[in-house]
Design a protein around this motif. Sequence first.
Motif, short mmCIF file in Angstrom:
data_model
loop_
_atom_site.label_atom_id
_atom_site.label_comp_id
_atom_site.label_asym_id
_atom_site.label_seq_id
_atom_site.Cartn_x
_atom_site.Cartn_y
_atom_site.Cartn_z
N HIS A 1 0.83 -1.19 0.00
CA HIS A 1 0.00 0.00 0.00
C HIS A 1 0.87 1.25 0.00
N LEU B 1 2.06 -5.09 8.23
CA LEU B 1 2.75 -3.89 7.77
C LEU B 1 1.94 -3.11 6.75
N GLU C 1 3.81 6.11 8.71
CA GLU C 1 3.47 4.96 9.55
C GLU C 1 4.68 4.53 10.35
N HIS D 1 4.78 0.64 0.53
CA HIS D 1 5.49 -0.35 1.34
C HIS D 1 4.65 -1.62 1.41
FE LIG Z 1 1.21 -0.02 6.30
#
Ligand SMILES: [Fe+2]
Length: 400
Positions: free
Chosen positions: A297, A400, A304, A333
């Motif tokens: 994403h 993640l 983040e 990422h």
């Molecule tokens: Fe993320």
Amino acid sequence: MPFYQRLGEVPRKRHIQFRDNGTLLTEEVMGLEGFVGNESILYHLQSPCRVMKLGDFEEIEREEWVPDAHAHRLFNTYDVDPGGDEVTGRRLLMWNGDVEISLARPDEQMDYFFRNGEGDEVVFVHEGSGTVETNFGDVPYKDGDYVVIPRGTTYRFNTEGPQRYLVFETPGLIEIPRRYRNQYGQLLEGAPYYHRDIHPPTELHTHREKGEFPVKVRVRGGYQTYVLDYHPFDVVGWDGYLYPWTFSVHDFEPITGRIHQPPPSHQTFQGRNFVICSFCPRKLDFDELAVPIPYHHSNLQSEEMIYYVSGNFGSRKGVDVGSITLHPSGLPHGPQPGLAEKSIGVRETHELAVMCDTFHPLRLTEFARGIDDGTYAYSWFEEPGATGSDDDPAGVTSHL
Ligand SMILES: [Fe+2]
């Protein structure tokens, strides 16, 4: 903030005479948003304005690190040496105008009282237990607790054992996400926690001692010390919606789905232009064709940071307990090469992590530079001909 509480003695009505051994007590309304936000009413033995001596003002100085390259980063905090107390021991890692994120491993007891006069605080207790002694009463805490301390609370930590915290300070408010509450403030059936999971102060101790009591107040970008001639925990009783409280990350009920649930399903708190989320042990996506690890994403409008608390992070190179990854805005990422394939068939995760997503860029400090891994940005790069990660799929990092 969560619901009405009362501790100690309060009079029958607001703003009427209330006495202690014949002496009129001082009523203090401590409230937010100019008398229309949440408030508590406290009854003091002394005027809370009473100051014996104005002490020093110490400006907060930040040593900024502006990296040469904009890139994903990994910081390893676990081996940072302990030092300082619960306030002086905060080592700022990253910040913006909405939130400051620090690591603390205090090993000194506070010999003064502290009050944040310009921000709310969340102390995530990675390791350690004890009591936050406050003017609202005792707030016991243990590993896994988020200790939420609203601005204006006077406090002092009384610790037991080694301590390790991730600390958030914000000039905005720390709130329970609006979508978890009904119009009356009650937590909804679909919310990942309930009022019983929220722990307000347990016991109020009214101190009557006289002497010299330093109180350090964070205000106007620094710490102003005041010396009082009375113990600042002179409250006989209080009631209202504004007080310190704890919530254990272990009481967060994860929301899972047949296919992958997005990060907002893990939201725990809302702040001003940021959120704090808890990634807890849970069953993973159960569709027979599900890819249980997240899709890549691009967080185009947010930064983040994830703090890894416990579990097996072996599948992410260099990520261990106490590690922090920072995926800054403007870049995509996702899982490292090979992990999506390896995640197929994995049914559950035992990882625990705390995430803070900010909607504005974060700045870094020289302290962060000192613990920057420096190679994480290349962890998606494979030499031609390489076959990907050989790590244990049971440790697939799932969030993640
Ligand atoms: Fe993320």
